[in-house]
Design a protein around this motif. Sequence first.
Motif, PDB file in Angstrom:
ATOM      1  N   GLU A 250      -0.633  -9.842  -0.981  1.00 43.92           N
ATOM      2  CA  GLU A 250       0.416 -10.498  -1.764  1.00 43.92           C
ATOM      3  C   GLU A 250       1.786 -10.293  -1.132  1.00 43.92           C
ATOM      4  O   GLU A 250       2.615 -11.206  -1.106  1.00 43.92           O
ATOM      5  CB  GLU A 250       0.402  -9.958  -3.194  1.00 43.92           C
ATOM      6  CG  GLU A 250       1.545 -10.435  -4.076  1.00 43.92           C
ATOM      7  CD  GLU A 250       1.530 -11.929  -4.330  1.00 43.92           C
ATOM      8  OE1 GLU A 250       2.598 -12.480  -4.652  1.00 43.92           O
ATOM      9  OE2 GLU A 250       0.455 -12.555  -4.192  1.00 43.92           O
ATOM     10  N   LEU A 251       2.012  -9.103  -0.602  1.00 42.33           N
ATOM     11  CA  LEU A 251       3.294  -8.823   0.053  1.00 42.33           C
ATOM     12  C   LEU A 251       3.468  -9.687   1.298  1.00 42.33           C
ATOM     13  O   LEU A 251       4.554 -10.238   1.542  1.00 42.33           O
ATOM     14  CB  LEU A 251       3.361  -7.340   0.409  1.00 42.33           C
ATOM     15  CG  LEU A 251       4.674  -6.807   0.986  1.00 42.33           C
ATOM     16  CD1 LEU A 251       5.853  -7.155   0.088  1.00 42.33           C
ATOM     17  CD2 LEU A 251       4.593  -5.306   1.176  1.00 42.33           C
ATOM     18  N   ILE A 252       2.404  -9.836   2.068  1.00 43.25           N
ATOM     19  CA  ILE A 252       2.464 -10.693   3.262  1.00 43.25           C
ATOM     20  C   ILE A 252       2.650 -12.152   2.860  1.00 43.25           C
ATOM     21  O   ILE A 252       3.427 -12.890   3.479  1.00 43.25           O
ATOM     22  CB  ILE A 252       1.196 -10.503   4.111  1.00 43.25           C
ATOM     23  CG1 ILE A 252       1.172  -9.087   4.703  1.00 43.25           C
ATOM     24  CG2 ILE A 252       1.126 -11.539   5.230  1.00 43.25           C
ATOM     25  CD1 ILE A 252      -0.134  -8.709   5.357  1.00 43.25           C
ATOM     26  N   PHE A 253       1.959 -12.580   1.806  1.00 42.29           N
ATOM     27  CA  PHE A 253       2.127 -13.953   1.314  1.00 42.29           C
ATOM     28  C   PHE A 253       3.567 -14.201   0.876  1.00 42.29           C
ATOM     29  O   PHE A 253       4.135 -15.266   1.144  1.00 42.29           O
ATOM     30  CB  PHE A 253       1.191 -14.215   0.130  1.00 42.29           C
ATOM     31  CG  PHE A 253      -0.261 -14.295   0.496  1.00 42.29           C
ATOM     32  CD1 PHE A 253      -0.669 -14.492   1.804  1.00 42.29           C
ATOM     33  CD2 PHE A 253      -1.235 -14.165  -0.480  1.00 42.29           C
ATOM     34  CE1 PHE A 253      -2.011 -14.567   2.140  1.00 42.29           C
ATOM     35  CE2 PHE A 253      -2.576 -14.240  -0.155  1.00 42.29           C
ATOM     36  CZ  PHE A 253      -2.967 -14.436   1.149  1.00 42.29           C
ATOM     37  N   SER A 254       4.133 -13.222   0.196  1.00 44.62           N
ATOM     38  CA  SER A 254       5.508 -13.369  -0.278  1.00 44.62           C
ATOM     39  C   SER A 254       6.475 -13.533   0.887  1.00 44.62           C
ATOM     40  O   SER A 254       7.337 -14.426   0.884  1.00 44.62           O
ATOM     41  CB  SER A 254       5.887 -12.144  -1.122  1.00 44.62           C
ATOM     42  OG  SER A 254       7.216 -12.237  -1.566  1.00 44.62           O
ATOM     43  N   GLY A 255       6.318 -12.684   1.897  1.00 37.90           N
ATOM     44  CA  GLY A 255       7.176 -12.799   3.073  1.00 37.90           C
ATOM     45  C   GLY A 255       6.955 -14.099   3.820  1.00 37.90           C
ATOM     46  O   GLY A 255       7.909 -14.761   4.252  1.00 37.90           O
TER      47      GLY A 255
ATOM     48  N   LEU B  79       9.382  -8.776  -5.355  1.00 37.63           N
ATOM     49  CA  LEU B  79      10.679  -8.120  -5.189  1.00 37.63           C
ATOM     50  C   LEU B  79      10.706  -7.326  -3.889  1.00 37.63           C
ATOM     51  O   LEU B  79      11.658  -7.410  -3.108  1.00 37.63           O
ATOM     52  CB  LEU B  79      10.945  -7.205  -6.381  1.00 37.63           C
ATOM     53  CG  LEU B  79      12.182  -6.319  -6.299  1.00 37.63           C
ATOM     54  CD1 LEU B  79      13.436  -7.177  -6.176  1.00 37.63           C
ATOM     55  CD2 LEU B  79      12.275  -5.421  -7.510  1.00 37.63           C
ATOM     56  N   ILE B  80       9.634  -6.580  -3.630  1.00 42.07           N
ATOM     57  CA  ILE B  80       9.539  -5.833  -2.379  1.00 42.07           C
ATOM     58  C   ILE B  80       9.436  -6.794  -1.198  1.00 42.07           C
ATOM     59  O   ILE B  80       9.889  -6.492  -0.092  1.00 42.07           O
ATOM     60  CB  ILE B  80       8.327  -4.878  -2.420  1.00 42.07           C
ATOM     61  CG1 ILE B  80       8.615  -3.735  -3.386  1.00 42.07           C
ATOM     62  CG2 ILE B  80       8.017  -4.301  -1.054  1.00 42.07           C
ATOM     63  CD1 ILE B  80       9.754  -2.836  -2.960  1.00 42.07           C
ATOM     64  N   GLY B  81       8.858  -7.980  -1.439  1.00 43.66           N
ATOM     65  CA  GLY B  81       8.809  -8.997  -0.390  1.00 43.66           C
ATOM     66  C   GLY B  81      10.202  -9.407   0.055  1.00 43.66           C
ATOM     67  O   GLY B  81      10.443  -9.665   1.240  1.00 43.66           O
TER      68      GLY B  81
ATOM     69  N   CYS C  53       8.784 -19.701  -3.782  1.00 39.61           N
ATOM     70  CA  CYS C  53       8.058 -19.045  -4.881  1.00 39.61           C
ATOM     71  C   CYS C  53       6.840 -19.868  -5.287  1.00 39.61           C
ATOM     72  O   CYS C  53       5.762 -19.318  -5.556  1.00 39.61           O
ATOM     73  CB  CYS C  53       8.981 -18.851  -6.077  1.00 39.61           C
ATOM     74  SG  CYS C  53      10.406 -17.790  -5.736  1.00 39.61           S
ATOM     75  N   LEU C  54       7.002 -21.188  -5.330  1.00 39.94           N
ATOM     76  CA  LEU C  54       5.874 -22.058  -5.672  1.00 39.94           C
ATOM     77  C   LEU C  54       4.801 -22.008  -4.589  1.00 39.94           C
ATOM     78  O   LEU C  54       3.602 -21.987  -4.883  1.00 39.94           O
ATOM     79  CB  LEU C  54       6.369 -23.497  -5.862  1.00 39.94           C
ATOM     80  CG  LEU C  54       7.425 -23.705  -6.951  1.00 39.94           C
ATOM     81  CD1 LEU C  54       7.897 -25.157  -6.966  1.00 39.94           C
ATOM     82  CD2 LEU C  54       6.877 -23.308  -8.312  1.00 39.94           C
ATOM     83  N   PHE C  55       5.236 -21.974  -3.346  1.00 38.35           N
ATOM     84  CA  PHE C  55       4.291 -21.897  -2.232  1.00 38.35           C
ATOM     85  C   PHE C  55       3.532 -20.573  -2.270  1.00 38.35           C
ATOM     86  O   PHE C  55       2.347 -20.516  -1.924  1.00 38.35           O
ATOM     87  CB  PHE C  55       5.053 -22.046  -0.916  1.00 38.35           C
ATOM     88  CG  PHE C  55       4.166 -22.123   0.298  1.00 38.35           C
ATOM     89  CD1 PHE C  55       3.256 -23.154   0.446  1.00 38.35           C
ATOM     90  CD2 PHE C  55       4.243 -21.160   1.290  1.00 38.35           C
ATOM     91  CE1 PHE C  55       2.439 -23.234   1.564  1.00 38.35           C
ATOM     92  CE2 PHE C  55       3.436 -21.221   2.408  1.00 38.35           C
ATOM     93  CZ  PHE C  55       2.528 -22.265   2.546  1.00 38.35           C
TER      94      PHE C  55
ATOM     95  N   SER D  57       5.885 -16.949   2.639  1.00 36.23           N
ATOM     96  CA  SER D  57       6.408 -18.091   1.878  1.00 36.23           C
ATOM     97  C   SER D  57       7.905 -18.257   2.107  1.00 36.23           C
ATOM     98  O   SER D  57       8.403 -19.375   2.304  1.00 36.23           O
ATOM     99  CB  SER D  57       6.128 -17.891   0.383  1.00 36.23           C
ATOM    100  OG  SER D  57       4.753 -17.754   0.142  1.00 36.23           O
ATOM    101  N   ILE D  58       8.612 -17.137   2.079  1.00 29.23           N
ATOM    102  CA  ILE D  58      10.061 -17.192   2.300  1.00 29.23           C
ATOM    103  C   ILE D  58      10.366 -17.645   3.729  1.00 29.23           C
ATOM    104  O   ILE D  58      11.204 -18.522   3.964  1.00 29.23           O
ATOM    105  CB  ILE D  58      10.694 -15.819   2.019  1.00 29.23           C
ATOM    106  CG1 ILE D  58      10.528 -15.458   0.537  1.00 29.23           C
ATOM    107  CG2 ILE D  58      12.173 -15.812   2.390  1.00 29.23           C
ATOM    108  CD1 ILE D  58      10.884 -14.027   0.203  1.00 29.23           C
ATOM    109  N   VAL D  59       9.645 -17.061   4.689  1.00 26.69           N
ATOM    110  CA  VAL D  59       9.892 -17.389   6.096  1.00 26.69           C
ATOM    111  C   VAL D  59       9.578 -18.853   6.380  1.00 26.69           C
ATOM    112  O   VAL D  59      10.267 -19.505   7.174  1.00 26.69           O
ATOM    113  CB  VAL D  59       9.054 -16.467   7.010  1.00 26.69           C
ATOM    114  CG1 VAL D  59       9.127 -16.919   8.448  1.00 26.69           C
ATOM    115  CG2 VAL D  59       9.552 -15.040   6.912  1.00 26.69           C
TER     116      VAL D  59
END
Length: 301
Positions: free
Chosen positions: A65-70, A138-140, A112-114, A72-74
């Motif tokens: 999830e942390l990798i997905f969060s990063g 948040l940690i992402g 966030c949607l992605f 998505s933003i990138v």
Amino acid sequence: MQEYLDHYLELPGAIIMLVTALAVLAVLLLVIKGFVNLTAGKHGDMPRQNYVYDKVFNLSQRLFELIFSGASIVFFLSVYYLIDRFLDVPEYRSFWDQYNSFLLMLFIVFSCLFNNVLDGLLIRLKFISSSDKAALRLIGMLYMFCIFMYIKFIYEDNNYDEIIAYFLGLMIGRFVYFDATFKDFMNAIKDAVKNIPLMILSLVYISIMAIVGFGDKYLIRHNGVITNIFIAHLFMIIAIFLLQHCQFVRLLAGKKVVEKKEIVKKKPSSKKKKKVQDVIDEDFEELDDIDMEYKVSRDET
């Protein structure tokens, strides 16, 4: 643009990146497994193996999830960068120059949607709760902030100052919102701190991917750092997908212990016994009556 696409689709470099992503992810999952084994103790009535099973899946999916969060933003930041760099149609360019700050905020919302698409459709993360996801996202942001600090102070690229300012605002707003109490603030801090070790593992992961990619010249420096970071994350996501569907995490987690419960056979109640006996007696009485009738009819004949 086509030149960059052709370069990134070259098989030797892409295969090296994929193998690296798979190998590093496998090692990180083994580290998680080792940590769980070392810290596993007694947990009430839960068998140790069941605790290990749940914890390995939970920590692994938190890492995902942390990798997905990063990622998505990138992804959306790299789209923003590429549009800003390659958009040369005058009428669209003027619109972009005027509203690019608002579009940047919109892209961050889309990220966030992605993120929901990645952890809902691509890989279903069943072992983490909604509150865990909120803390991990948040940690992402902190994970991405660390990457931007590297870009600014080590890579010495000042093109992302506006994005860094946005992230600072989002992080502060996430921690301290307008109706937050001190207790809410402390809970947010605690939830975030618990995931910092996973953030460190993620930073190690992306660092190794960047070292291999830039060292092999698969990642092109003049194509923008943020674009290269997204490409590295793309291989990380593919590695997660492959290992997840190859049951690698399940292999590490082992099997759950099924607790056998003693099945107590209920003895029939005395009333039930009595009813059964009454039925039997009635049947015998009917047979006796039939037998008597048969004898009487025989004597008469």
